[in-house]
Write a protein that holds these residues in place. Structure first.
Motif, PDB file in Angstrom:
ATOM      1  N   SER A  55      39.615  52.252  43.876  1.00  0.00           N
ATOM      2  CA  SER A  55      38.440  51.553  43.370  1.00  0.00           C
ATOM      3  C   SER A  55      38.788  50.351  42.492  1.00  0.00           C
ATOM      4  O   SER A  55      38.177  49.280  42.637  1.00  0.00           O
ATOM      5  CB  SER A  55      37.530  52.515  42.605  1.00  0.00           C
ATOM      6  N   PRO A  56      39.763  50.462  41.562  1.00  0.00           N
ATOM      7  CA  PRO A  56      40.109  49.274  40.760  1.00  0.00           C
ATOM      8  C   PRO A  56      40.606  48.108  41.597  1.00  0.00           C
ATOM      9  O   PRO A  56      40.367  46.945  41.256  1.00  0.00           O
ATOM     10  CB  PRO A  56      41.216  49.795  39.826  1.00  0.00           C
ATOM     11  N   LEU A  57      41.319  48.406  42.708  1.00  0.00           N
ATOM     12  CA  LEU A  57      41.810  47.330  43.570  1.00  0.00           C
ATOM     13  C   LEU A  57      40.666  46.570  44.214  1.00  0.00           C
ATOM     14  O   LEU A  57      40.780  45.374  44.506  1.00  0.00           O
ATOM     15  CB  LEU A  57      42.729  47.901  44.665  1.00  0.00           C
ATOM     16  N   ILE A  58      39.549  47.269  44.432  1.00  0.00           N
ATOM     17  CA  ILE A  58      38.391  46.634  45.066  1.00  0.00           C
ATOM     18  C   ILE A  58      37.517  45.939  44.026  1.00  0.00           C
ATOM     19  O   ILE A  58      37.273  44.732  44.099  1.00  0.00           O
ATOM     20  CB  ILE A  58      37.559  47.680  45.830  1.00  0.00           C
ATOM     21  N   SER A  59      37.036  46.693  43.048  1.00  0.00           N
ATOM     22  CA  SER A  59      36.050  46.147  42.114  1.00  0.00           C
ATOM     23  C   SER A  59      36.660  45.218  41.073  1.00  0.00           C
ATOM     24  O   SER A  59      35.964  44.348  40.534  1.00  0.00           O
ATOM     25  CB  SER A  59      35.309  47.287  41.409  1.00  0.00           C
ATOM     26  N   GLU A  60      37.956  45.389  40.764  1.00  0.00           N
ATOM     27  CA  GLU A  60      38.596  44.549  39.755  1.00  0.00           C
ATOM     28  C   GLU A  60      39.538  43.526  40.379  1.00  0.00           C
ATOM     29  O   GLU A  60      40.483  43.069  39.749  1.00  0.00           O
ATOM     30  CB  GLU A  60      39.354  45.422  38.751  1.00  0.00           C
ATOM     31  N   PHE A  61      39.278  43.172  41.627  1.00  0.00           N
ATOM     32  CA  PHE A  61      40.098  42.174  42.315  1.00  0.00           C
ATOM     33  C   PHE A  61      40.117  40.855  41.536  1.00  0.00           C
ATOM     34  O   PHE A  61      41.164  40.236  41.357  1.00  0.00           O
ATOM     35  CB  PHE A  61      39.555  41.954  43.730  1.00  0.00           C
ATOM     36  N   ALA A  62      38.943  40.435  41.066  1.00  0.00           N
ATOM     37  CA  ALA A  62      38.865  39.187  40.308  1.00  0.00           C
ATOM     38  C   ALA A  62      39.668  39.280  39.014  1.00  0.00           C
ATOM     39  O   ALA A  62      40.320  38.312  38.606  1.00  0.00           O
ATOM     40  CB  ALA A  62      37.401  38.858  39.992  1.00  0.00           C
ATOM     41  N   LEU A 110      41.644  48.335  33.587  1.00  0.00           N
ATOM     42  CA  LEU A 110      41.303  47.168  32.771  1.00  0.00           C
ATOM     43  C   LEU A 110      41.899  47.277  31.368  1.00  0.00           C
ATOM     44  O   LEU A 110      42.509  46.329  30.854  1.00  0.00           O
ATOM     45  CB  LEU A 110      39.784  47.031  32.674  1.00  0.00           C
ATOM     46  N   CYS A 111      41.724  48.453  30.749  1.00  0.00           N
ATOM     47  CA  CYS A 111      42.126  48.615  29.352  1.00  0.00           C
ATOM     48  C   CYS A 111      43.633  48.711  29.168  1.00  0.00           C
ATOM     49  O   CYS A 111      44.166  48.252  28.146  1.00  0.00           O
ATOM     50  CB  CYS A 111      41.465  49.855  28.760  1.00  0.00           C
ATOM     51  N   THR A 112      44.322  49.317  30.116  1.00  0.00           N
ATOM     52  CA  THR A 112      45.760  49.530  29.951  1.00  0.00           C
ATOM     53  C   THR A 112      46.582  48.443  30.634  1.00  0.00           C
ATOM     54  O   THR A 112      47.264  47.669  29.979  1.00  0.00           O
ATOM     55  CB  THR A 112      46.157  50.912  30.501  1.00  0.00           C
ATOM     56  N   ALA A 113      46.499  48.364  31.955  1.00  0.00           N
ATOM     57  CA  ALA A 113      47.283  47.375  32.692  1.00  0.00           C
ATOM     58  C   ALA A 113      46.842  45.952  32.366  1.00  0.00           C
ATOM     59  O   ALA A 113      47.670  45.050  32.202  1.00  0.00           O
ATOM     60  CB  ALA A 113      47.170  47.630  34.197  1.00  0.00           C
ATOM     61  N   PHE A 158      40.413  36.204  27.436  1.00  0.00           N
ATOM     62  CA  PHE A 158      40.734  37.175  28.482  1.00  0.00           C
ATOM     63  C   PHE A 158      40.524  38.603  27.985  1.00  0.00           C
ATOM     64  O   PHE A 158      39.868  39.423  28.640  1.00  0.00           O
ATOM     65  CB  PHE A 158      42.180  36.948  28.922  1.00  0.00           C
ATOM     66  N   ILE A 159      41.049  38.922  26.804  1.00  0.00           N
ATOM     67  CA  ILE A 159      40.893  40.263  26.230  1.00  0.00           C
ATOM     68  C   ILE A 159      39.427  40.531  25.902  1.00  0.00           C
ATOM     69  O   ILE A 159      38.924  41.642  26.101  1.00  0.00           O
ATOM     70  CB  ILE A 159      41.774  40.412  24.973  1.00  0.00           C
ATOM     71  N   SER A 160      38.731  39.523  25.420  1.00  0.00           N
ATOM     72  CA  SER A 160      37.307  39.676  25.113  1.00  0.00           C
ATOM     73  C   SER A 160      36.514  40.045  26.364  1.00  0.00           C
ATOM     74  O   SER A 160      35.641  40.920  26.328  1.00  0.00           O
ATOM     75  CB  SER A 160      36.764  38.370  24.505  1.00  0.00           C
ATOM     76  N   ARG A 161      36.833  39.402  27.489  1.00  0.00           N
ATOM     77  CA  ARG A 161      36.127  39.706  28.738  1.00  0.00           C
ATOM     78  C   ARG A 161      36.468  41.101  29.236  1.00  0.00           C
ATOM     79  O   ARG A 161      35.621  41.785  29.826  1.00  0.00           O
ATOM     80  CB  ARG A 161      36.450  38.645  29.798  1.00  0.00           C
ATOM     81  N   ILE A 162      37.713  41.540  29.028  1.00  0.00           N
ATOM     82  CA  ILE A 162      38.100  42.894  29.443  1.00  0.00           C
ATOM     83  C   ILE A 162      37.324  43.928  28.624  1.00  0.00           C
ATOM     84  O   ILE A 162      36.831  44.924  29.163  1.00  0.00           O
ATOM     85  CB  ILE A 162      39.618  43.101  29.276  1.00  0.00           C
ATOM     86  N   ILE A 163      37.229  43.710  27.314  1.00  0.00           N
ATOM     87  CA  ILE A 163      36.474  44.632  26.457  1.00  0.00           C
ATOM     88  C   ILE A 163      35.025  44.707  26.916  1.00  0.00           C
ATOM     89  O   ILE A 163      34.451  45.796  27.068  1.00  0.00           O
ATOM     90  CB  ILE A 163      36.554  44.187  24.984  1.00  0.00           C
ATOM     91  N   GLU A 164      34.431  43.542  27.155  1.00  0.00           N
ATOM     92  CA  GLU A 164      33.040  43.509  27.599  1.00  0.00           C
ATOM     93  C   GLU A 164      32.866  44.230  28.931  1.00  0.00           C
ATOM     94  O   GLU A 164      31.978  45.076  29.088  1.00  0.00           O
ATOM     95  CB  GLU A 164      32.576  42.058  27.737  1.00  0.00           C
ATOM     96  N   SER A 165      33.724  43.909  29.897  1.00  0.00           N
ATOM     97  CA  SER A 165      33.592  44.487  31.237  1.00  0.00           C
ATOM     98  C   SER A 165      33.795  45.987  31.238  1.00  0.00           C
ATOM     99  O   SER A 165      33.003  46.735  31.830  1.00  0.00           O
ATOM    100  CB  SER A 165      34.590  43.807  32.185  1.00  0.00           C
ATOM    101  N   SER A 166      34.853  46.456  30.568  1.00  0.00           N
ATOM    102  CA  SER A 166      35.168  47.886  30.595  1.00  0.00           C
ATOM    103  C   SER A 166      34.105  48.714  29.888  1.00  0.00           C
ATOM    104  O   SER A 166      33.713  49.779  30.368  1.00  0.00           O
ATOM    105  CB  SER A 166      36.546  48.137  29.958  1.00  0.00           C
ATOM    106  N   MET A 167      33.577  48.211  28.759  1.00  0.00           N
ATOM    107  CA  MET A 167      32.594  48.977  28.005  1.00  0.00           C
ATOM    108  C   MET A 167      31.221  48.985  28.684  1.00  0.00           C
ATOM    109  O   MET A 167      30.564  50.024  28.769  1.00  0.00           O
ATOM    110  CB  MET A 167      32.471  48.428  26.582  1.00  0.00           C
ATOM    111  N   LEU A 168      30.787  47.835  29.169  1.00  0.00           N
ATOM    112  CA  LEU A 168      29.497  47.790  29.845  1.00  0.00           C
ATOM    113  C   LEU A 168      29.529  48.601  31.133  1.00  0.00           C
ATOM    114  O   LEU A 168      28.595  49.331  31.461  1.00  0.00           O
ATOM    115  CB  LEU A 168      29.103  46.336  30.129  1.00  0.00           C
TER     116      LEU A 168
END
Length: 369
Positions: A214-221, A76-79, A241-251
């Motif tokens: 695991s990222p291919l499965i859980s981060e499919f969306a 999430l954070c890099t790619a 988009f970046i805001s949602r990535i920050i929220e998702s990765s940190m939580l």
């Protein structure tokens, strides 16, 4: 035959994760003005991740769980963010991109997760770290929910039309997507993990499979969102988009680290020094790098996007190299304090006492050795 089963379970799980995110998105739009309900919805959004993670832990696949935790966050954070930056710079006439100030402020959240990762890296999985992670998850949840309510999204004309289409969605649709998605993840997680790990060939370490699969499965969306953004993304949509990535990765990282600490302490997991130390070190460095880029650098270029991609590739290479170098050896580097714990019938991992280790000695820093 195993490959067909893995594909079937994997696609089914990906659809389950997607369904939960879709359902929670509908519910968030319907209850956008009610903080308490948004708070509950965001907790529900991460239930599939907790189910999948716990399925790996309780079936004695801790390596796979650790790999999946790091893989989810790092992808999430890099790619994810790297792709967004590259696309935004390509569309811009100045070939640069400036993240909105409110989103840049969110980048500070990355720095709050680093101390917990470092503490685990130094002292192992302590029960106290698990409770700290839970409190951090709830605190971040409250901050993110308040932030989402106070910073309304600025729609482009195209996004405004899509927002009008959302008016036709009902609360029942949101609950249905969420419930069915959670049910799918709960039913099929064990099948997927067991089949995947039982069919591994030249990949000898479960931690590598967890990191990549695991990222291919859980981060499919999220991957679908990256694809859609590449076709019709705008400045405002990238900020969101970046805001949602920050929220998702940190939580996600905070709650999964908490589960790992609490469950690992209770189940007396053994710390596998070279692999776990390396992956937690890479995770901390990733959070530090991405946090600095998002928060501090005002004018982003393609270089920053490609650097984030390179960071993921370097981390992948180091993990694979570590896997190859340890294939023929299961030697653990234990210090005197840990040997004392083991001789007394305790594990070196499940302890609330501070047991510092020589982390640099545990990690083979020469990737070409």
């Amino acid at each position: 035959m195993d490959t067909i089963r893995i594909l079937f379970w994997g696609i089914t799980l990906a659809l389950g994760f997607w369904g939960v995110k879709q359902g929670c998105s509908i519910l968030e739009r319907k209850y956008s003005g009610k903080i308490l309900r948004l708070w509950v919805i965001k907790i529900v959004k991460y239930i599939p991740d907790m189910i999948f993670f716990f399925a790996a832990l309780k079936s004695d696949h801790a390596d796979f769980a650790v790999g999946s935790l790091a893989g989810d966050v790092m992808v999430l954070c890099t790619a994810g963010i790297g792709t967004g930056i590259i696309i935004a710079c390509s569309r811009s006439h100045s070939k640069t991109f400036t993240i909105e100030n409110s989103v840049r402020t969110q980048g500070l959240v990355f720095f709050f997760a680093i101390p917990l990762v470092i503490c685990i890296l130094i002292d192992g999985l302590c029960l106290s770290f698990g409770f700290i992670g839970v409190l951090g998850f709830l605190g971040l949840l409250f901050v993110m929910t308040t932030f989402q309510k106070s910073h309304s999204h600025k729609y482009s004309p195209k996004e405004k039309d899509e927002s009008d289409d959302h008016q036709e969605e009902s609360v029942v649709d949101g609950f249905a997507f969420t419930f069915i998605g959670c049910l799918i993840v709960w039913i099929f997680s064990d099948n997927f993990i067991d089949t995947l790990l039982a069919s591994r060939n030249h990949i000898s370490k479960d931690i590598i499979l967890g990191f990549f699969f695991s990222p291919l499965i859980s981060e499919f969306a999220g991957l679908i969102e990256i694809f859609l953004f590449s076709n019709f993304g705008s400045q405002n949509s990238l900020d969101s988009f970046i805001s949602r990535i920050i929220e998702s990765s940190m939580l996600k990282s905070s709650i999964l680290l908490s589960i790992l600490c609490i469950f690992g302490y209770q189940s007396h997991f053994t710390w596998k020094h070279s692999e776990y130390s390396l992956i937690f070190l890479l995770l901390a460095f990733t959070l530090l790098t991405v946090g600095y880029i998002v928060w501090k650098i005002t004018s982003l270029t393609k270089f920053h996007g490609f650097w984030l991609f390179a960071l993921f590739l370097i981390a992948s290479f180091l993990l694979i190299n570590e896997d190859n170098s340890n294939t023929s050896s299961t030697h653990f580097i234990l210090n005197s304090a840990e040997l004392t714990l083991l001789s007394s019938g305790k594990t070196a991992l499940a302890t609330n006492s501070f047991v510092p280790r020589d982390i640099l000695a545990e990690i083979k820093l020469n990737p070409f050795g």
